[in-house]
Design a protein around this motif. Structure first.
Motif, PDB file in Angstrom:
ATOM      1  N   ASP A 215      -6.933  -3.814   4.459  1.00  0.00           N
ATOM      2  CA  ASP A 215      -5.591  -4.988   5.733  1.00  0.00           C
ATOM      3  C   ASP A 215      -5.247  -5.411   4.244  1.00  0.00           C
TER       4      ASP A 215
ATOM      5  N   ASP B  34       2.308  -7.920   4.866  1.00  0.00           N
ATOM      6  CA  ASP B  34       1.196  -7.107   6.188  1.00  0.00           C
ATOM      7  C   ASP B  34       0.938  -5.971   6.465  1.00  0.00           C
TER       8      ASP B  34
ATOM      9  N   ARG C 243      -1.495  -2.776   7.254  1.00  0.00           N
ATOM     10  CA  ARG C 243      -3.177  -1.968   7.290  1.00  0.00           C
ATOM     11  C   ARG C 243      -2.932  -0.295   6.258  1.00  0.00           C
TER      12      ARG C 243
END
Length: 713
Positions: A375, A396, A398
């Motif tokens: 992350d 942001d 993943r």
């Protein structure tokens, strides 16, 4: 024994005759003291070649440094303390604990501005290198390490995503009666280290538990650091044919980041720090915890199984000096990195001993699989007019990394003096990114890519006599870009740099290893010639404000020679020497995102043409030891155009130690002075730094002193 470097280049008229003269002087001194013959040479088994073999019969360039030598009269904090004299290895302390060491093998990994690239690192068989090839050394506990092996050349193909080599660290195994050791050291620039270690065996369980803390004010402003480390290993034999090992370690580093300075600023003041790191209070916190379990089972006389599994967590928060104006575009990722990683994996291996044409054949078949879930968030490094604080979210995502690599190695002693080794690995690395920060001007940057390649290795070895071995080997390598290297696109473009391709290489090596076992002189010497051609070399495109972008540079070539010797001169004198000559060049011209071009023939940035080392230890009495270390590194190219080069340097260190035993108590006192002549030199470079701040200065004269006290129950 410590190792020293001497330059054998223009401007330093030292030649191999210097080494011979030093050896003759030491031998003569030993003869004058009437010293007895040196002790017999120990038999050492190399573990890094999968099919384990005695060092004398290993068909690869490998250097083994035992833990006692790594710890003796040293801080026990950085690999650069005890490995900097390893041939082929350029390992320099950046004096910046926010960015790890600068490490490359035969020029592979030289581009790295932080962490380790192009070199696989393992601790007790557990990878400290992620599937994308990014590694770090901060979790290696030198206080409890039993040995470190440095494997170079084509053999590294059997470890997958690494072109340059492999570093394997092994923790001591607890044996015998319980023992507790405490240590303390202090030195220049507010450096302090506390250590505590317990080891032994109880109820069939061997244990080694180690904890330490290192503090420094730093040589330059904004370079203080606090490193805390814990390492443990447990061993037991559940049955007559099985062995179980459990390892666990934790490391926590809080470090300021002084960054680099321009050559002009360095010349004016080696302690200088640019204003940006001061304004933004650049710093990094890193925490990592991992555990691993290895189970070995001997099925029968011809078959053995090994299973290793591990899991860990890593978290990094880093404040960079990215200017506020550079963070205004919607595509900016900000100036603060907040990164969390969960990772784990396994290695299942079967070993079989057989006969082929009435000759011994050893086989190893295995599968290595690893996965990383990451992350990654980015934030502004300001709030209003306040700098160096976490601001608005700017990134942001993943990310997922994984690989599943089957591998095979065979070693066949097909004739009395001949051995053939062959290996093959299918390297398969997958990258997946899911973008969760989608705003006007910054669209969905999700994507994925996969890199695959067969990595073969072939080696032929011949024993000229019982003491002399020659070998030749060839292998293929693949070095993928890391997730950090695809995190940004050149030219400030949005999204991940999935256009970056892996570097592929073909390496060849010929070498010689000879053992010397005379009445006065004992030891060994090794020599290797190597040649590597690489396509799609990954190089730094730009490095501004702590943010680096990368591009492929076409073809490169690395070739050179390595020489090393370890000699015991009677009982009182020990000599180590190493020489590396590296010709690392671009074979194709390259152009960056701004249209600036570099012609073919330039030296690969971050590499030095020559480095050499000589170290001499004298033990006038069983309790005393005195050492002199000299090391030299030639000029290092700081950028692709070679217009900036950190000057070459040579530095001398002196050290002494005293050991005394009183019954169950053992005292070890030590002291050393590094850079005795107070030379001004650049310790490492930041390759292609966009503002021309290439240099990270090394300290001047430094001292350290300490002691350890142990008790055997």
């Amino acid at each position: 024994m410590h190792v020293v470097r001497l330059c054998l280049c223009a401007g330093w008229p030292l030649r191999l005759s210097t080494v011979a003269s030093l050896m003759a002087l030491a031998q003569g001194a030993a003869a004058q003291t009437g010293a007895a013959a040196p002790p017999a040479l120990p038999d050492v088994t190399v573990r890094s070649t999968l099919v384990q073999s005695p060092l004398d019969y290993t068909p690869a360039a490998v250097t083994i440094v035992d833990g006692d030598r790594l710890r003796d009269r040293q801080w026990q904090v950085n690999l650069s303390e005890g490995l900097s004299g390893t041939p082929g290895l350029l390992l320099q302390n950046r004096q910046n604990y926010a960015q790890d060491l600068q490490l490359s093998i035969r020029g592979h990994g030289a581009r790295s501005t932080f962490g380790v690239r192009g070199v696989q690192i393992f601790v007790d068989g557990i990878p400290s290198t992620m599937p994308d090839g990014q590694g770090q050394t901060s979790n290696i506990d030198l206080q409890s390490v039993e040995r470190i092996e440095v494997l170079r050349g084509p053999y590294s193909a059997l470890y997958g995503n690494a072109s340059g080599g492999v570093i394997n660290a092994y923790t001591e195994r607890g044996e015998g009666r319980p023992r507790v050791d405490s240590s303390f050291a202090m030195g220049s620039n507010g450096q302090k280290r506390l250590g505590l270690k317990a080891q032994g065996e109880q109820g069939g369980v061997g244990y080694v538990v180690s904890a330490s803390r290192f503090l420094t004010d730093g040589f330059r402003p904004q370079s203080a650091a606090d490193k805390n480390q814990f390492n443990a290993r447990l061993d037991t034999d559940p049955g007559d044919s099985s062995h179980l090992m459990l390892v666990a370690n934790h490391v926590n580093v809080d470090a300021q980041d002084p960054g680099g300075v321009t050559p002009a600023d360095w010349r004016a003041n080696p302690r200088a720090t640019a204003q940006g790191p001061l304004d933004f209070n650049t710093r990094k916190n890193m925490r990592q915890t991992q555990v691993g379990l290895a189970y070995d089972f001997r099925v029968d006389a011809a078959n053995a199984l090994r299973l290793m599994v591990y899991a860990g967590q890593r978290h990094i928060t880093q404040y960079q000096s990215t200017p506020v104006a550079a963070q205004k575009p919607a595509t900016s990722a900000g100036g603060v990195i907040d990164l969390g990683r969960d990772y784990g994996g396994m290695d299942l291996r079967w070993a079989h001993d057989a006969q082929l044409a009435d000759a011994p054949l050893n086989l190893v078949l295995g599968l290595a699989a690893n996965v990383v879930e990451e992350d990654r968030q980015g934030y502004n490094n300001f709030l209003g007019k306040q700098l160096g604080v976490m601001g608005a979210l700017r990134r942001d995502e993943r990310n997922t990394l994984n690989n599943a690599d089957p591998y095979l190695q065979a070693s066949w002693a097909f004739a009395p003096r001949w051995k053939l080794d062959a290996g093959l690995r299918w390297s398969n690395v997958k990258f997946v990114s899911r973008d969760h920060y989608i705003v006007p001007g910054n669209g969905d940057d999700s994507g994925s890519t996969r890199f695959r390649r067969w990595l073969p290795m072939l080696s032929l070895q011949h024993a000229l006599n019982a003491a002399t071995q020659v070998y030749a080997s060839v292998g293929g390598g693949m070095e993928t870009p890391t997730f950090n290297e695809i995190s940004y696109r050149p030219g400030g473009l949005p999204g991940l740099n999935f256009g970056l391709q892996p570097a592929t290489s073909t390496s060849a090596e010929i070498g010689l290893r000879q053992r010397i076992a005379g009445d006065v002189l004992r030891g060994q010497w090794t020599a290797a010639l190597f040649h590597t051609d690489t396509k799609n070399e990954i190089v730094a495109a730009d490095n501004t404000g702590g943010r680096a972008t990368y591009r492929n540079a076409g073809r490169t070539r690395r070739q050179g020679a390595e020489l090393a010797t370890q000699l015991q001169l009677a009982r009182q004198w020990q000599l180590n020497a190493a020489l590396t000559v590296l010709d690392a060049k671009l074979r194709d011209g390259i152009c960056d995102s701004k249209g600036s071009c570099v012609p073919a023939g330039k030296r690969i940035a971050g590499t030095a043409r020559t480095q050499a080392a000589i170290g001499l230890d004298w033990r006038p009495h069983d309790d005393w030891r005195i050492g002199a270390d000299w090391r030299h590194v030639s000029a290092i190219a700081a950028n692709d155009s070679n217009s900036a080069q950190a000057p070459g340097y040579g530095v001398l260190a002196l050290s002494t130690g005293y050991t005394r035993q009183w019954g169950p108590w053992k005292l070890n006192a030590f002291a050393r002075i590094d850079n005795l002549a107070d030379k001004k030199y650049v310790g490492s470079v930041i390759v292609n730094e966009g503002n021309g701040r290439y240099y990270e200065a090394a300290p001047g004269r430094q001292w350290m002193a300490g002691m350890s006290l142990g008790y055997q129950f």
